[in-house]
Design a protein around this motif. Structure first.
Motif, short mmCIF file in Angstrom:
data_model
loop_
_atom_site.label_atom_id
_atom_site.label_comp_id
_atom_site.label_asym_id
_atom_site.label_seq_id
_atom_site.Cartn_x
_atom_site.Cartn_y
_atom_site.Cartn_z
N LEU A 60 0.81 -1.22 0.00
CA LEU A 60 0.00 0.00 0.00
C LEU A 60 0.85 1.27 0.00
CD1 LEU A 60 -2.51 -1.15 2.76
CD2 LEU A 60 -2.83 -1.32 0.30
N PRO B 114 -2.60 5.19 8.78
CA PRO B 114 -3.93 4.56 8.66
C PRO B 114 -4.94 5.43 7.92
CG PRO B 114 -3.08 4.32 10.88
CD PRO B 114 -2.12 5.20 10.16
N MET C 102 -4.95 4.76 4.28
CA MET C 102 -5.21 3.39 3.81
C MET C 102 -6.71 3.22 3.61
SD MET C 102 -2.56 1.58 6.41
CE MET C 102 -3.00 -0.06 5.96
N ARG C 103 -7.17 3.53 2.41
CA ARG C 103 -8.61 3.50 2.15
C ARG C 103 -8.96 2.50 1.05
NH1 ARG C 103 -11.68 6.95 5.44
NH2 ARG C 103 -13.23 6.06 4.04
N LEU C 104 -8.08 1.53 0.81
CA LEU C 104 -8.30 0.64 -0.32
C LEU C 104 -9.54 -0.23 -0.13
CD1 LEU C 104 -6.58 0.47 -2.81
CD2 LEU C 104 -5.61 -1.63 -1.90
N ALA C 105 -9.72 -0.75 1.10
CA ALA C 105 -10.86 -1.63 1.36
C ALA C 105 -12.15 -0.83 1.51
CB ALA C 105 -10.61 -2.47 2.60
N GLU C 106 -12.02 0.45 1.89
CA GLU C 106 -13.20 1.29 2.05
C GLU C 106 -12.98 2.61 1.32
OE1 GLU C 106 -14.88 0.86 6.41
OE2 GLU C 106 -12.71 1.02 6.38
N PRO C 107 -13.06 2.60 0.01
CA PRO C 107 -12.78 3.83 -0.72
C PRO C 107 -13.78 4.93 -0.38
CG PRO C 107 -13.48 2.06 -2.20
CD PRO C 107 -13.43 1.49 -0.85
N ALA D 197 -17.15 5.55 -2.26
CA ALA D 197 -17.96 4.33 -2.38
C ALA D 197 -19.44 4.65 -2.59
CB ALA D 197 -17.79 3.47 -1.14
N GLU E 245 -6.48 -5.15 -0.86
CA GLU E 245 -7.62 -4.84 0.02
C GLU E 245 -7.58 -5.69 1.27
OE1 GLU E 245 -7.83 -4.91 -3.75
OE2 GLU E 245 -9.39 -6.36 -3.30
N ASP F 140 -5.13 -4.25 3.66
CA ASP F 140 -5.70 -3.04 4.24
C ASP F 140 -6.73 -3.37 5.32
OD1 ASP F 140 -6.59 -0.55 4.76
OD2 ASP F 140 -7.54 -0.19 2.82
N GLY F 141 -7.71 -4.24 4.96
CA GLY F 141 -8.71 -4.65 5.94
C GLY F 141 -8.06 -5.37 7.10
N LYS G 213 -6.57 -3.20 9.96
CA LYS G 213 -7.56 -2.63 10.88
C LYS G 213 -8.13 -3.71 11.79
CE LYS G 213 -8.05 0.78 7.46
NZ LYS G 213 -8.62 1.11 6.16
N ALA H 211 -14.68 -2.85 7.83
CA ALA H 211 -13.43 -2.56 7.12
C ALA H 211 -12.80 -3.82 6.57
CB ALA H 211 -12.44 -1.87 8.07
N HIS I 204 -15.49 -7.80 4.00
CA HIS I 204 -15.79 -7.98 2.58
C HIS I 204 -14.55 -8.29 1.77
CE1 HIS I 204 -14.60 -3.83 3.10
NE2 HIS I 204 -14.25 -3.82 1.84
N THR I 205 -13.38 -8.40 2.41
CA THR I 205 -12.16 -8.58 1.63
C THR I 205 -11.72 -10.02 1.39
OG1 THR I 205 -10.83 -8.19 3.61
CG2 THR I 205 -11.27 -6.30 2.22
N GLN J 87 -24.57 1.49 1.76
CA GLN J 87 -23.62 0.73 0.96
C GLN J 87 -24.23 0.26 -0.35
OE1 GLN J 87 -20.43 0.46 1.71
NE2 GLN J 87 -20.80 1.60 3.60
N SER J 88 -23.35 -0.06 -1.31
CA SER J 88 -23.87 -0.53 -2.58
C SER J 88 -23.17 -1.81 -3.02
CB SER J 88 -23.69 0.55 -3.65
OG SER J 88 -22.33 0.85 -3.75
N LYS K 175 -20.69 -5.69 1.62
CA LYS K 175 -20.61 -4.59 2.59
C LYS K 175 -21.95 -4.39 3.27
CE LYS K 175 -16.88 -2.03 0.41
NZ LYS K 175 -16.52 -0.83 -0.33
#
Lengths: 119, 498
Positions: free
Chosen positions: A101, A106, A109-114, A117, B153, B156-157, B160, B229, B232-233, B291-292, B296
């Motif tokens: 990344l 932190p 780091m928005r890749l999983a939650e852009p 969205a 992703e 990243d997830g 967290k 966070a 969904h990955t 969410q869409s 998620k």
């Protein structure tokens, strides 16, 4: 002696919280190391402190009236071992985060939650 | 008796070892299916024994309680182990189609079974420090599963998820230390009476520490942010087992500790829980509405549904606990199933982002039927299982004049329908934006069987609970009675009390 331990634990927790909130993953890991040691010390003190009284009873003798509590030591030992494994994983994960990344912040780091969205 | 209690933990552990040794070959996945099936048999035997003989306890290494590690199974533990085994069988079959060989070689099946061992251990232990150890087993396995495959992703997830769960672990550990310091014991049954002599104010502080630690695991407001966070990955079978089981271990721990040990200052602790329950329901369902992406939306729904279970615990009336237990069991089945279905949608329609898929109703009507059952059950439509779960809780809230919280519970149910219809309209009804016909026949026959059999099985279970709720509610009543009057639990562990 409890007083001294309490102060030490307090300082450790304060430093850990400061590090963990400073928006950098490596500092977060260091904070985690500190706070988990504070937790270990808490368990140790919770078992009551004794001075130079090992819990070793010769065979056949009665239990001494004053001996160190062996249970918290066993608990802390377990917690240290588990904690070590978790940190090893966490450090590798942070390293992977840095290589994939390109960031250790932190907030970036928005890749999983852009952020875009919600279209 | 202790072999029967140890068996549900030993079986997945052995399976994990065997699956690790055979990870290079396709035998590994069959090992996982076989291990889960044996676990299911063992948990049925355990359940039958508990139903016949009441609460059973075993002392590991024959150290008498409260000094050794105790394993206890009351009705709640037994049903949680049973439902874990059911989900394990379903997901291990599904994984045949979902998990590719690369992930298998990295040890997917070993980690999966290790996770199951941790979950079962947490349900069956009667010792607080042992519970911590099982939490860690579960946590380490879930870390591995979450980042297996290593897509950006996931990393990243994963960061967290790992960070917030480690903080919660340390809270838990500190709580254990302080509780041991005030009471001198860590055996849960022994704690139930030992807390009476302790400093009540200090005890409340410890209770709040435990509430935060388990609250993070259970993903309640405002501690849930790691869940949407990360869930969904990973691979779909991983999300399904996480969604079904992991947060529920947190709920189980809350349910156990706040009925057995921390019931001294309910005016304080359970009022906090009530607020938490309401806010968790509302924030979760609003998050889902925004969410869409299918996964998620479903992740936020987990958060919102956890609120209902906490509501049952917070009200602490017999009917409310019945509702919480019923909800817990129903939710595991339904939620795991919805994630499994999302996996099929991804395979045949090419994604889970709602704007990029469609046409599933016309081209894959079987999948549509299978989706409707858990989706409407989650929203609380009669005659599915979710209706009875919500009915019991709302009734319990009305019985104690909790008009506002009952209203919130009903409104959240409505909003749940809103986001379920969003999935239904966009993924199932609208035509596919690229004009593809997402047919189930595009899957190989092996994959089709491996994916649809577990989904259908769980859907049937949902319908059975919904159409014949009587025995399940009676069971939940018996298990709530055990939770609210823990005499049988304490006697089973410590022997007859003077």
């Amino acid at each position: 002696m409890e007083f001294l331990f309490a102060i030490t634990i307090g300082v450790l927790v304060a430093a850990a919280v400061y590090l963990m909130l400073s928006n950098h993953l490596l500092r977060f890991i260091f904070g985690l190391v500190l706070i988990s040691n504070a937790a270990n010390l808490t368990i140790f003190v919770a078992g009551r402190l004794t001075d130079g009284a090992p819990p070793l009873i010769p065979e056949g003798a009665d239990a001494p009236t004053l001996a160190a509590n062996a249970l918290p030591q066993a608990l802390v030992l377990t917690a240290i071992v588990i904690g070590f494994g978790l940190f090893a994983f966490a450090i590798v994960l942070v390293f992977r985060a840095w290589t994939t990344l390109n960031s250790l912040t932190p907030d970036e780091m928005r890749l999983a939650e852009p952020e875009e969205a919600h279209k | 008796m202790s072999w029967l209690l140890a068996l549900p933990v030993v079986i997945p552990f052995l399976t994990a070892v065997l699956a690790f040794l055979t990870r290079q070959s396709p035998i590994g996945r069959w090992m996982s299916v076989a291990g889960s099936s044996v676990l299911l048999v063992a948990s049925i035997i355990l359940m039958a024994t508990v139903l016949r003989e009441g609460v059973i306890a075993g002392q590991m290494g024959n150290w008498p309680a409260p000094f050794g590690i105790t394993l206890v199974a009351d009705l709640l533990s037994a049903v949680m182990v049973l439902i874990t085994a059911i989900v394990a069988v379903a997901v291990s079959i599904y994984a045949i189609a979902d998990v590719d060989e690369g992930m298998e070689r990295l040890g997917y099946h070993a980690l999966f079974n290790m996770l199951i061992a941790g979950v079962v251990g947490a349900f069956i232990t009667g010792d607080l420090f042992n519970l911590y150890v099982w939490f860690e087993v579960m946590l380490i396995a879930s870390f591995g599963l979450l980042v297996l495959g290593g897509r950006p992703e996931q990393i990243d997830g994963g960061v967290k998820y790992v960070a917030l769960n480690l903080v919660s672990t340390i809270m838990f550990l500190t709580g254990i230390g302080l509780l041991y310091g005030t009471t001198g014991t860590l055996n849960m049954a022994d704690l139930a009476s030992a807390v009476d002599g302790a400093d009540q104010r200090l005890l409340t502080v410890v209770a709040v520490l435990f509430m935060i630690a388990f609250g993070v695991k259970a993903a309640v407001f405002p501690l849930f942010f790691w869940l949407p966070a990360s869930y969904h990955t990973p691979a779909f079978s991983v999300s399904a087992v996480f969604a079904g089981l992991l947060t529920k271990v947190g709920v189980y721990a809350l349910l156990r500790m706040f009925t057995l040990v921390f019931d001294h200052d309910t005016a304080f602790t359970h009022t906090i829980l009530l607020w938490v329950a309401g806010l968790t329901m509302v924030v979760g369902v609003l998050g889902a509405a925004a969410q869409s992406d299918m996964r998620k939306i479903l992740s936020f729904h987990i958060v919102s549904q956890i609120g209902y279970m906490i509501l049952g615990l917070a009200l602490l009336t017999p009917l409310a606990i019945v509702g919480a237990v019923f909800y817990l069991v129903h939710h595991i089945v339904v939620k795991a199933n919805l994630f499994l279905i999302a996996g099929v949608a991804q395979r045949i329609a090419g994604g889970t982002e709602l704007s990029r898929i469609g046409g599933l109703y016309k081209s894959a009507p079987l999948l549509a039927v299978l989706f409707v059952v858990p989706a409407f059950s989650l929203a609380g439509f009669p005659p599915l299982s979710g209706f009875w779960a919500k009915f019991l809780l709302v009734k319990a809230a009305l019985d104690v004049q909790g008009w506002i919280i009952a209203g919130i519970a009903l409104a959240v149910g409505l909003l749940t329908i809103y986001s379920m219809t969003k999935i239904w309209a966009q993924a199932f009804w609208e035509p596919h934006p690229e004009g593809i016909d997402p047919k189930l026949s595009s899957l190989s026959s092996r994959d089709r069987a491996a994916m649809l059999i577990p989904i259908a099985g769980l859907a049937v279970l949902t319908v059975v609970i919904g159409t014949m709720p009587e025995p399940f509610v009676q069971f939940a009543e018996a298990s709530a009675a055990q939770l609210l009057d823990p005499t049988a639990y304490i006697t089973a562990v410590l022997g007859e009390q003077p």
